[in-house]
Design a protein around this motif. Sequence first.
Motif, mmCIF file in Angstrom:
data_model
loop_
_atom_site.group_PDB
_atom_site.id
_atom_site.type_symbol
_atom_site.label_atom_id
_atom_site.label_comp_id
_atom_site.label_asym_id
_atom_site.label_seq_id
_atom_site.Cartn_x
_atom_site.Cartn_y
_atom_site.Cartn_z
ATOM 1 N N PRO A 114 0.832 -1.212 0.000
ATOM 2 C CA PRO A 114 0.000 0.000 0.000
ATOM 3 C C PRO A 114 0.863 1.256 0.000
ATOM 4 O O PRO A 114 1.987 1.261 0.503
ATOM 5 C CB PRO A 114 -0.809 -0.128 1.295
ATOM 6 N N ALA A 115 0.315 2.316 -0.575
ATOM 7 C CA ALA A 115 1.014 3.609 -0.600
ATOM 8 C C ALA A 115 0.821 4.321 0.729
ATOM 9 O O ALA A 115 -0.087 4.020 1.505
ATOM 10 C CB ALA A 115 0.491 4.466 -1.743
ATOM 11 N N MET A 116 1.689 5.279 0.990
ATOM 12 C CA MET A 116 1.573 6.109 2.182
ATOM 13 C C MET A 116 1.387 7.560 1.731
ATOM 14 O O MET A 116 2.254 8.126 1.074
ATOM 15 C CB MET A 116 2.822 5.989 3.056
ATOM 16 N N LEU A 117 0.247 8.136 2.054
ATOM 17 C CA LEU A 117 0.041 9.558 1.822
ATOM 18 C C LEU A 117 0.650 10.311 3.004
ATOM 19 O O LEU A 117 0.178 10.170 4.139
ATOM 20 C CB LEU A 117 -1.447 9.868 1.678
ATOM 21 N N GLU A 139 -6.449 14.387 14.822
ATOM 22 C CA GLU A 139 -7.881 14.454 14.516
ATOM 23 C C GLU A 139 -8.161 15.467 13.411
ATOM 24 O O GLU A 139 -8.999 15.234 12.536
ATOM 25 C CB GLU A 139 -8.674 14.816 15.776
ATOM 26 N N GLU A 140 -7.454 16.603 13.417
ATOM 27 C CA GLU A 140 -7.665 17.610 12.375
ATOM 28 C C GLU A 140 -7.204 17.099 11.010
ATOM 29 O O GLU A 140 -7.868 17.333 9.984
ATOM 30 C CB GLU A 140 -6.907 18.888 12.738
ATOM 31 N N VAL A 141 -6.069 16.415 10.992
ATOM 32 C CA VAL A 141 -5.580 15.867 9.731
ATOM 33 C C VAL A 141 -6.526 14.787 9.217
ATOM 34 O O VAL A 141 -6.816 14.702 8.022
ATOM 35 C CB VAL A 141 -4.150 15.318 9.900
ATOM 36 N N GLN A 142 -7.024 13.948 10.129
ATOM 37 C CA GLN A 142 -7.981 12.913 9.744
ATOM 38 C C GLN A 142 -9.228 13.546 9.124
ATOM 39 O O GLN A 142 -9.735 13.081 8.096
ATOM 40 C CB GLN A 142 -8.365 12.081 10.973
ATOM 41 N N ALA A 143 -9.704 14.627 9.723
ATOM 42 C CA ALA A 143 -10.890 15.314 9.200
ATOM 43 C C ALA A 143 -10.608 15.908 7.819
ATOM 44 O O ALA A 143 -11.484 15.900 6.943
ATOM 45 C CB ALA A 143 -11.330 16.405 10.172
ATOM 46 N N ALA A 144 -9.385 16.422 7.609
ATOM 47 C CA ALA A 144 -9.030 16.971 6.300
ATOM 48 C C ALA A 144 -9.022 15.877 5.236
ATOM 49 O O ALA A 144 -9.498 16.080 4.108
ATOM 50 C CB ALA A 144 -7.667 17.660 6.375
ATOM 51 N N GLY A 184 -12.429 13.339 0.634
ATOM 52 C CA GLY A 184 -12.957 12.114 0.054
ATOM 53 C C GLY A 184 -12.204 10.853 0.410
ATOM 54 O O GLY A 184 -12.544 9.774 -0.074
ATOM 55 N N PHE A 185 -11.185 10.933 1.270
ATOM 56 C CA PHE A 185 -10.420 9.758 1.683
ATOM 57 C C PHE A 185 -11.030 9.207 2.973
ATOM 58 O O PHE A 185 -10.481 9.379 4.061
ATOM 59 C CB PHE A 185 -8.950 10.115 1.894
ATOM 60 N N GLU A 186 -12.153 8.538 2.836
ATOM 61 C CA GLU A 186 -12.880 8.093 4.021
ATOM 62 C C GLU A 186 -12.397 6.749 4.550
ATOM 63 O O GLU A 186 -12.743 6.359 5.657
ATOM 64 C CB GLU A 186 -14.374 8.020 3.698
ATOM 65 N N LEU A 223 -7.009 17.335 -1.554
ATOM 66 C CA LEU A 223 -6.445 17.061 -0.235
ATOM 67 C C LEU A 223 -5.489 18.180 0.176
ATOM 68 O O LEU A 223 -5.470 18.590 1.346
ATOM 69 C CB LEU A 223 -5.710 15.718 -0.253
ATOM 70 N N THR A 224 -4.705 18.690 -0.770
ATOM 71 C CA THR A 224 -3.763 19.773 -0.466
ATOM 72 C C THR A 224 -4.490 21.007 0.059
ATOM 73 O O THR A 224 -4.056 21.644 1.028
ATOM 74 C CB THR A 224 -2.960 20.121 -1.729
#
Length: 702
Positions: free
Chosen positions: A180-183, A246-251, A256-258, A314-315
């Motif tokens: 898997p890739a890592m964002l 948590e903020e990064v997860q929300a971003a 669309g990365f759910e 995402l950016t």
Amino acid sequence: MARDLRGLIFVAALVIIAAVVISIPRINFSVVNFEFDRGNEDSFLGLNLGLDLQGGTHLIYDIIPAEGEVPTAEDVEAIRTIIERRVNAFGVSEPTVQVLGNPPDRILIQLPGQSESSLNVAIDGGEVTPEDVEGFFESDLGKSGVEVFVNEDASMIVTFDDFDGREADNWLAQFREKHPAMLRATFEYEIEVPELDPTTSIATDDEVDASEDGATADSEDAAADSETDDEQIQLPDPIRVAPTTEEVQAAFEAAGFEDVVVSDGTDTLLFLTDEGGDFRQVDAVYFEAEFSGELKDRTFDDEGNILPSGIEDLTRQLADIGNFASIRSPGYVAQWTVSGGVQEAKALIGSTAQLEFRERKCGPIIPPSDVPAEEWPPDGLSETEWLLLRCSSPLYFTEQATNISAEDLDDAFPSIEGTPPEPVVTIVFNESGRDAFFEVTGRVARNRDVLAIYLDNVELVAPTVNTQGGQGIADGRAIISGGDFTTERVRTLAIQLRSGALPAELELSEERSVDAILGADSLQRSLVAGGIGLVLLVIFMITYYKVPGIVASLSLAAYTVMLLGIFKLVPVTMTLSGTAAIILSLGFAVDANVLIAERTKEELRAGRDLLAALNTGFDRAWPSIRDGNISTVITAVVLFWFGDRFSTSIMQGFALTLGIGVLLSMFTAFFASRLMLRLIARTGVGNTSNVFVPVADPGTQS
């Protein structure tokens, strides 16, 4: 004698240089702006092997212009450039794309290694190695004969036995599950200093010294004063502020990365460049999310607006929550395409270039009504940085399609304008495109946006519109200028712009496929044939012509080494027909030595001494050698012209190799052989003239 010795040293130096050249598989260096790159680490002696020796696909396209149109040489070159870009995106290692004909009217495309299907893989980063890819196909999929070839751009070509491209999508899903890739989103720390309590006072150094000099209180009062002083000079520690997990997860979810889970932040270092180009080190934190899906590309909505890609979306979300620095996707499979075979190549190459005009809506110069003036420009940018980034960074601009069509561009050509004069590109629209161009340029000028021009989805240029009063350009004629424009740059840009509107089609006129195994077998047999021929020639020359035969053999060895060195440096692409020409040119090289030896024998019969006989023999043999070799070179030139005119690369390879070989044989026979014989004649061997004439010669004088 000293002159002959210097000449022989010169020849020896050439041979040594050629030997070094062919012993190094690849020679790559750069001096100032000149880059020299020759050789191939995967081929025999680093030589460029042609399609018939390496295997692959050979295609020739005729350029069919529209009725009444005649494509210029520059138009054809532009088509070649576009096709080359598409072939490179195809994942082919070192393709050949050439213009043929005079005037040019055809395109030759050779795709080495593409005679059979293969898988083209490009993975971001470098964390997934070719060994990982090879292990996946061998261990996980159970494939045999797996080979992974790495291109110069780090992409890979995967081949194996029993290739069935219909399974490629399933392979990709399995590969992403295993690798898997890592964002990876990185933020620069923001340093904040907490506000002080208004009731807290801080003593200065002078006040502290004065209190120490005038101390008269008892010990308990002194201790109390000391505690008070400590409280007065103590400052709060600065706080490093960064987004929370948590903020990064929300971003990520907002983009669309759910289906991803963001890991906790990890401290790291960033190395940034300042305005002077110097590096500075800053503290940062990065967050990672494991990702095994597909990243969304740019799309269009129903109104023609360009929707951002997954990474761009995402950016923007990440930029809203902190001092965003970068987003990377190490391990992401950017390309996973099946290629190979003539049909696949034809589908790739057959279409013409796509020229697009997009209206780029830049970030506003003045702050929006809902943003305080003191918070603008955004993200802590200075006004200068904002003016540079508002139209160049995808973070701050959006794009939409326009009504300007590629067919509306009538012409584009380089010119010189302005004071002082500078290179520019002049573009001219036809009558149907003037209205659309006027409407778009007027809107762009009023909003201080840009008009981005793309060729095959690659940005060529994004100019602003400078008109009086924000009016559009009404006459359909405009000038594109830029601070980095050079004469060569504007010429290339004009060709690219014009080619996008070139009304020319490509029609496949010739195709053939060469199996790589057949090519390798042909190369091996050619080398064996050449080796046998060379050994037989050496045996014959030494046995029959004695000392001249030995000299001819040494000259022949030097000829072979220098010829291969020239082929590598020029470079000349070695083909099967070219290999035949090399073997034939060996015969020409020996023929020259035979003529010299026979003429020398006749001079010895006439009673001349050995050195005089050698000089006279060379002089009298030279006209025959010159005329015979020049006639062969003329034949090679004619063959090369016919090969170029009628798209026969086999004939071209034979003619080019034969021509170079014959010219070099003249040098080695008349220069190298002559020097060696003259030096030998001055030694003790020269006292016995019968070792310089053929065996069983009744006219030999001893």
